[in-house]
Enzyme design. Structure first.
Site, PDB file in Angstrom:
ATOM      1  N   SER A   1      68.559  27.752   6.869  1.00  0.00           N
ATOM      2  CA  SER A   1      68.268  28.691   5.814  1.00  0.00           C
ATOM      3  C   SER A   1      66.788  28.669   5.065  1.00  0.00           C
ATOM      4  CB  SER A   1      69.575  28.623   4.935  1.00  0.00           C
ATOM      5  OG  SER A   1      69.513  27.461   4.414  1.00  0.00           O
TER       6      SER A   1
ATOM      7  N   SER B   1      69.096  22.800   7.484  1.00  0.00           N
ATOM      8  CA  SER B   1      68.186  23.847   6.945  1.00  0.00           C
ATOM      9  C   SER B   1      66.781  23.622   6.392  1.00  0.00           C
ATOM     10  CB  SER B   1      69.033  24.818   5.862  1.00  0.00           C
ATOM     11  OG  SER B   1      70.019  25.498   6.261  1.00  0.00           O
TER      12      SER B   1
ATOM     13  N   LYS C   1      62.345  27.225  -2.426  1.00  0.00           N
ATOM     14  CA  LYS C   1      63.611  28.015  -1.821  1.00  0.00           C
ATOM     15  C   LYS C   1      64.284  28.790  -2.686  1.00  0.00           C
ATOM     16  CE  LYS C   1      67.200  27.420   1.674  1.00  0.00           C
ATOM     17  NZ  LYS C   1      68.074  26.426   2.396  1.00  0.00           N
TER      18      LYS C   1
END
Lengths: 549, 549
Positions: free
Chosen positions: A204, A228, A129
């Protein structure tokens, strides 16, 4: 200083240049919604590369360790498929092919010379990420203001993955600020769901989920402050794990709301093969991350806990199923998945009782308020660097903007944190007293529940996060596992009925046409006790096996 | 509502009535400073009671488990001595003789009937700081405003101690708010040091320290936010342990600054016999406190860690000695104790190198600022109940009042917490790199350092807490062990010299006459790695044995 839009344009050019020209494909038109079949039919991947990228993490590691497959070949295959995925669903941020292949070649060389692997993740490409800093690369978190900030060192987790033999090979998209349940920012744009590009991947960690769903990566690292890791995993049909606070190192990564110590974000694995959860967690914990990150709990990987010694060695488990959280009733596909899971577990000899949720609205609300205590100041401080606007909606047409509330005092924050702490105690006691209902002599072994009241939905409708956020509030580790996909025939709209409140009805109304959600993955969540990652992983394996039986 | 002074007067009357008349003694006049000999000469205790109260915790537990001594006899002996201690140094708050003796009798009965102990602390009287709620009793924390609030249930730690077979038998004095390094409040007055009643016991666990120093309790529980277990233990010649956050349950106890999650207060043992540290910690951790307190770390008592498997099995350890913290130079008795300890360890075959402190001022200051972020509002909220004044000095004459600073925003608090987090990482790395200096292949095994720049001092001069508070900031477990007592001949004032700054000189000037501190205990601190309580206890035993050899 140039205007922020110019900074964006330059960064986008740099990203485009980082893609090898020979890996550009002609993606299908936007009207083609399901693109999951495209990578294997577009012609860029050889049969062997298709075989490699369809192989589970554990088998990949075996073949890499034996030398049957080289890391260069495996990394190249996944890189090509990742670049295809990016052209379909816009999932990548940083692309660094040469660097990854140099690293892969070093690992191959080491294995050839010594006959030994570097570590338990030898040769495996891992996606990250866009928070996990890698020396020499930018980490923007979707902020224009952070473009041009090149990391001077790796995040601790990156160092540990490298020590374990992994090959970090791409970074993946996030929403500006990370504080959204969808994935869109001014720099890299919007990531869409590979099963239906008119739907969200959630967020996210949405870039990560879309990439892995297209098998552009075998294993990735997401982060989870309020869901997330779990919602993107659930919306894209993956396995994912949100560990407890302090089990996986966060040090040296960038984030929003830094210094918010009360309910911290955590890193965890996202993967298309269930073995990836244990492989990742065991490797990271065995690397003694507490010697590199002061916030990591000094707790060895516990094979006894994985073998469920505290849960009757995994025989005759008793699961609690939470059908709804008392706030928002889940859509029909979620209900069907819960029923399927219950039936599968009972068939496998386990017991299933109903889980009664308490104070889920309070727990979710108070945790959201803790985050909001200083969010506006935090976002304004960051964006003031370039004057980029703060994104206020994830809708395509910009409707329903989010109004973020202003800050509070430290003393007020402490009152919220105290309320959350006291509610955690109530929930712990609530769990413990289930020992009188299970018939096993133990409290419920794990909770099975929705990850959201809906599956992947049209953009901008990520209205309700409490199905994941309560477990952050309670610091319970929670996994995601796939169950089925939406079938409009089986998952017809149920007739209108009484609702908890207007918000419950608003969510009900979202499922006005099952065709909208056709073929979307349906996943569920399994929740265990704080710092019991080993047991949560094993019980997820047990549930997964029961569903596949 | 009555005036707060009237509420105090009534509470004082109730306390007086709770003392059995036959246990009242004629204490020596205030001019008698050292009262440590008084309990055994005052005539209240029988020879057997003197023997019992002079026995170490571990031997007491053996004799209780074998039935050689009954819990009623042991509890009575300690209770009588505790009441004597109270008349000498004013160390108790709640006194509940009948209740404790009923409990002791139940335990004796159980042992007689079953031949088995209830748990690892069977029959042992344990004293508790005035935060640990016991059902049906008040817990005032020195606040007039909390008089009359009777607990509806026990604190979790009290429940666990009872499960383990202990007999909670008194509660002990603290300063109003607990946020002081001395022990004085409007309800119970001032606790003084048994070795010299013109000196402080330190605080906030000052009542506990004075009681145990007079052998009015074999083992007590203190709490430590910035040194409140360690400085009182050090000033009264005891062993004490400040565990890491979340190793010992805090749930259900009362406190100031509740909801301050970043650098929490912790409970830990204080005792006159070194075996008490392990006995307490092992019993509490083995009771699985994480099933009763959501903030407790799920981490078993680890006998391997106690046996120092990560520290070369305890052979040829390498200690780092910190002579001063770079901010305030310790007084001569402290320096002599460090020299004695170094010599003893070297004689025992261990290595000792200098520990270089980094950023101690920053770490202490930022942690103090985190506490201050909402302190004023917190204290005002509590005291508004009765309008009692907030105490602003610990001086006898009221000079040098403390001006508490006002609150800050949540966002500002996060910035402080971020700075502290980043400094924790620097300190961790700083510790790890010592591996290149130790010659053992390991980093320094533990740090040995002062607990304060001074020994017990005249009231109102508790100016500097960073020698303990930095380890709270870093969340390193730290123990206290006795080394010697002040000898004005050996510990002469050193000539004036260059100082770090005016504050360093002010502390130097406090030691203007060594006679002021004559016979005060001199203790030191041993500091280990986060969540390494087992190893810290074992290394403290090693240092203690070396000093006694």
């Amino acid at each position: 200083m140039p205007h922020w839009t110019q900074i964006v344009a330059e960064k986008q050019q740099r990203q485009l240049k980082s893609i090898p020209q020979e890996w550009l494909v002609s993606p299908p038109p936007d009207s083609t919604l399901d693109v999951t079949g495209f990578p294997e039919t577009c012609g860029l991947l050889s049969a062997r590369e298709i075989e490699i990228t369809n192989t589970s993490t554990d088998v990949l590691l075996e073949k890499l360790a034996s030398g049957e497959w080289t890391s260069v070949d495996v990394t190249t295959a996944f890189y090509k498929r990742a670049i295809i995925a990016h052209q379909l669903v816009n999932c990548l941020t940083e692309i660094f092919v040469d660097r990854a292949l140099v690293r892969a070649a070093e690992l191959d060389d080491h294995l050839k010379k010594t006959g030994k692997v570097v570590g338990p993740l030898h040769g495996l490409p891992i996606s990250l990420k866009d928070q996990l800093c890698i020396k020499g690369l930018e980490t923007t978190v979707g902020y224009v203001s952070w473009i041009g900030q090149y990391a001077e060192k790796n995040a601790v987790l990156v160092d540990i993955l490298i020590e374990c033999g992994a090959v970090p090979f791409v970074r993946t998209n996030v929403p500006q600020t990370i504080m959204w349940g969808e994935t869109y920012n001014y720099i890299f744009g919007r990531t869409t769901n590979p099963y239906n590009r008119s739907l969200t991947t959630s967020g996210s960690s949405g870039g990560e989920a879309a990439l892995i769903a297209l098998k552009g990566s075998p294993l990735g690292v997401g982060s989870d402050l309020g869901g997330s890791i779990r919602r993107p995993s659930a919306f894209c049909g993956l396995y994912g794990l949100r560990p407890s606070y302090g089990r996986v190192p966060y040090c040296g990564a960038v984030n929003s709301l830094e210094g918010q110590d009360s309910s911290p974000s955590v890193f965890g694995p996202m993967t298309s093969s269930i073995g990836g959860l244990k492989t990742f967690m065991k490797a990271v914990v065995n690397a003694k991350p507490w010697l590199k990150d002061p916030l990591v709990v000094r707790k060895q990987w516990d094979e006894d806990e994985y073998n469920l010694v505290d849960h009757g060695s995994g025989k005759n488990l008793c699961f609690g199923i939470m059908w709804d959280d008392g706030v928002v009733v889940p859509h029909p596909p979620i209900k069907r998945a819960l029923e399927m899971t219950k039936a599968a577990l009972e068939k496998a000899g386990h017991k299933v009782i109903d889980w009664k949720p308490i104070k889920h609205k309070l727990l979710g609300d108070v945790t959201r308020d803790v985050f909001n205590a200083g969010t506006v100041e935090d976002l304004m401080m960051v964006t003031s660097g370039t004057g980029e606007p703060i994104i206020s909606t994830m809708e395509l047409d910009g409707s329903e903007p989010l109004l973020r509330t202003g800050g509070i005092t430290a003393y007020q924050l402490w009152q919220l944190q105290k309320l959350r702490r006291d509610t955690r105690k109530e929930y712990l006691d609530h769990w413990e007293v289930t020992a009188s209902e299970t018939g096993t002599g133990r409290p419920v072994d794990a909770i099975i529940c929705p990850a959201a009241p809906y599956v992947a939905h049209p953009h901008g409708k990520s209205w309700y996060r409490h199905y994941t956020m309560v477990w952050n509030a309670l610091d319970y580790p929670a996994s995601i596992f796939p169950v089925t996909t939406v079938d409009p025939t089986l998952d017809a709209r149920i007739p209108s009925h009484e609702f908890y409140d207007d918000f419950d009805k608003k969510v009900y109304d979202m499922y006005d046409d099952p065709e909208t959600f056709k073929n979307a993955p349906v996943c569920l969540q399994l929740v265990g006790r704080t710092l019991e990652e080993e047991a949560v992983i094993k019980m997820t394996e047990i549930v997964d096996a029961a569903l596949l039986a």
